[in-house]
Design a protein around this motif. Structure first.
Motif, mmCIF file in Angstrom:
data_model
loop_
_atom_site.group_PDB
_atom_site.id
_atom_site.type_symbol
_atom_site.label_atom_id
_atom_site.label_comp_id
_atom_site.label_asym_id
_atom_site.label_seq_id
_atom_site.Cartn_x
_atom_site.Cartn_y
_atom_site.Cartn_z
ATOM 1 N N PRO A 13 30.640 -0.541 -26.990
ATOM 2 C CA PRO A 13 30.376 0.125 -26.775
ATOM 3 C C PRO A 13 29.078 0.473 -26.937
ATOM 4 O O PRO A 13 28.342 0.456 -27.851
ATOM 5 N N GLY A 14 28.589 0.170 -25.706
ATOM 6 C CA GLY A 14 26.774 0.722 -24.947
ATOM 7 C C GLY A 14 26.292 -0.202 -24.678
ATOM 8 O O GLY A 14 25.375 -0.119 -24.161
ATOM 9 N N MET A 15 27.042 -1.124 -25.330
ATOM 10 C CA MET A 15 26.451 -1.950 -25.194
ATOM 11 C C MET A 15 26.689 -3.148 -23.127
ATOM 12 O O MET A 15 25.455 -3.982 -23.276
ATOM 13 N N PHE A 16 26.549 -2.672 -22.373
ATOM 14 C CA PHE A 16 26.869 -2.526 -20.834
ATOM 15 C C PHE A 16 25.723 -2.157 -20.588
ATOM 16 O O PHE A 16 25.857 -2.578 -19.317
ATOM 17 N N PRO A 55 17.845 -1.023 -28.774
ATOM 18 C CA PRO A 55 18.250 0.131 -30.339
ATOM 19 C C PRO A 55 18.702 1.173 -29.748
ATOM 20 O O PRO A 55 19.662 1.363 -30.684
ATOM 21 N N ARG A 56 18.635 1.863 -28.883
ATOM 22 C CA ARG A 56 19.416 3.629 -28.578
ATOM 23 C C ARG A 56 21.173 2.284 -28.481
ATOM 24 O O ARG A 56 22.021 3.376 -29.061
ATOM 25 N N ALA A 57 21.110 1.334 -27.520
ATOM 26 C CA ALA A 57 22.841 0.851 -27.433
ATOM 27 C C ALA A 57 23.192 0.547 -28.415
ATOM 28 O O ALA A 57 24.560 0.583 -29.487
ATOM 29 N N GLU A 58 22.202 -0.277 -29.757
ATOM 30 C CA GLU A 58 22.806 -0.371 -30.958
ATOM 31 C C GLU A 58 23.593 0.971 -31.533
ATOM 32 O O GLU A 58 23.988 0.736 -32.671
ATOM 33 N N GLU A 59 22.504 1.610 -31.767
ATOM 34 C CA GLU A 59 22.395 3.201 -31.961
ATOM 35 C C GLU A 59 23.437 3.639 -31.649
ATOM 36 O O GLU A 59 24.996 3.876 -32.163
ATOM 37 N N ALA A 60 24.487 4.312 -30.039
ATOM 38 C CA ALA A 60 26.032 3.948 -29.865
ATOM 39 C C ALA A 60 26.848 3.402 -30.546
ATOM 40 O O ALA A 60 27.652 3.537 -30.815
ATOM 41 N N ARG A 61 26.222 2.052 -30.285
ATOM 42 C CA ARG A 61 27.916 1.480 -30.899
ATOM 43 C C ARG A 61 27.843 1.172 -32.144
ATOM 44 O O ARG A 61 28.947 2.014 -32.719
ATOM 45 N N ARG A 62 27.054 1.872 -33.230
ATOM 46 C CA ARG A 62 27.124 2.003 -33.881
ATOM 47 C C ARG A 62 27.674 3.304 -34.245
ATOM 48 O O ARG A 62 29.271 3.562 -35.261
ATOM 49 N N LEU A 63 27.798 4.048 -33.647
ATOM 50 C CA LEU A 63 28.089 5.928 -34.066
ATOM 51 C C LEU A 63 29.863 5.905 -33.568
ATOM 52 O O LEU A 63 30.452 6.327 -33.853
ATOM 53 N N VAL A 64 30.250 4.856 -32.424
ATOM 54 C CA VAL A 64 31.307 4.711 -32.293
ATOM 55 C C VAL A 64 32.611 4.160 -33.551
ATOM 56 O O VAL A 64 33.496 4.560 -32.909
ATOM 57 N N ARG A 115 36.210 4.499 -37.035
ATOM 58 C CA ARG A 115 36.418 3.883 -38.884
ATOM 59 C C ARG A 115 36.645 5.499 -39.812
ATOM 60 O O ARG A 115 36.657 5.242 -41.174
ATOM 61 N N ALA A 116 36.356 6.505 -38.864
ATOM 62 C CA ALA A 116 36.710 7.550 -40.319
ATOM 63 C C ALA A 116 37.755 9.240 -39.588
ATOM 64 O O ALA A 116 37.513 9.592 -38.735
ATOM 65 N N PRO A 117 38.372 8.601 -39.724
ATOM 66 C CA PRO A 117 40.237 9.554 -39.220
ATOM 67 C C PRO A 117 39.843 10.384 -40.273
ATOM 68 O O PRO A 117 39.618 11.677 -39.239
ATOM 69 N N ASP A 118 38.823 11.113 -40.846
ATOM 70 C CA ASP A 118 38.476 13.012 -40.691
ATOM 71 C C ASP A 118 36.976 13.054 -40.383
ATOM 72 O O ASP A 118 36.894 14.425 -40.073
ATOM 73 N N LEU A 119 36.617 12.568 -39.160
ATOM 74 C CA LEU A 119 35.426 12.908 -38.180
ATOM 75 C C LEU A 119 35.656 13.105 -36.881
ATOM 76 O O LEU A 119 36.460 12.803 -36.023
ATOM 77 N N PHE A 120 36.499 15.060 -37.035
ATOM 78 C CA PHE A 120 36.709 15.671 -35.756
ATOM 79 C C PHE A 120 35.327 16.480 -34.795
ATOM 80 O O PHE A 120 35.838 16.433 -33.662
ATOM 81 N N SER A 121 34.863 16.655 -35.380
ATOM 82 C CA SER A 121 33.186 16.905 -34.660
ATOM 83 C C SER A 121 31.980 16.880 -34.226
ATOM 84 O O SER A 121 31.636 15.808 -35.048
#
Length: 224
Positions: free
Chosen positions: A56-59, A118-127, A132-138
């Motif tokens: 995600p983000g890298m293309f 750096p923005r591509a890497e940030e997008a990848r990190r957030l995805v 990996r965070a099943p309690d993240l809903f918003s």
């Protein structure tokens, strides 16, 4: 992927927030933007397909324009990488080992490797954080993790991922639901809906059926 089947088989895949480069001598060859609907592919006889899934983000660096412009679309390989799709198809047909074709694709990518972004890497990190965070809903919770505004996260995802962050959150929670049903866990559908952040079972069942084509109750029976 290689297959040699006596009977046809239909493979179904839930979409992830990625783009793909696909070489398919029989079906569609091209650059596939993020697909928001369930993907179905019919396998029959003998065949081979080579696919490259981008993180995600890298293309974004390869395409050179916002990713949302190719969401739910397919664009020619030549328009991005300057290689004729007909040549790639013939090379795959003639390859004794699809791994050879994978090396060919790697060479194509390396020749056009974009500069670090750096923005591509940030997008990848957030995805990755969402996955990996099943309690993240918003989106607000995601923005809090990133230390930016919700609007900034929205713009980042539309530009680098191809959809808004809420779509990605909902999709990963739904993938978790499918995996739980495949495991046939002893959990009620209401409890599963609440665990995945849905208000009630009705909202969960509607979202599940919209993506998979059948309600979660039918999916659970099929897994038994």
């Amino acid at each position: 992927m290689i297959w040699d089947l006596e009977a046809p088989y239909t493979q179904e895949n839930l979409p992830h927030p990625s783009q793909h480069l696909v070489i398919d001598p029989v079906g569609g060859t091209g650059i596939f933007g993020l697909q928001r609907a369930k993907f179905t592919y019919r396998l029959e006889g003998r065949g081979a397909v080579v696919g490259t899934k981008f993180r995600p983000g890298m293309f974004r660096g390869f395409l050179g324009r916002p990713m949302h412009e190719i969401t739910d679309r397919t664009v020619p390989v030549q328009s991005v990488f300057g290689v004729d799709e007909r040549i790639l198809k013939e090379e795959l047909r003639g390859a004794n080992d699809p791994a050879t074709m994978a090396d060919r694709v790697e060479d194509i990518l390396r020749e056009r490797l974009p500069d670090p972004d750096p923005r591509a890497e940030e997008a990848r990190r957030l995805v990755a954080e969402i996955s990996r965070a099943p309690d993240l809903f918003s989106v607000a919770a995601l923005a809090g993790l990133a230390g930016v505004t919700a609007r900034s996260v929205q713009r980042l995802f539309e530009d680098y991922v191809g959809v808004g962050p809420k779509w990605v959150i909902d999709r990963y929670r739904m993938i978790e639901a499918v995996e739980a049903l495949n495991r046939n866990e002893e959990t009620s559908l209401t409890a599963l809906a609440h665990a995945l952040g849905y208000f009630d079972q009705a909202h969960f069942s509607k979202a599940f059926a919209a993506l998979t084509g059948k309600p979660p109750s039918s999916y659970r029976r099929a897994a038994e």
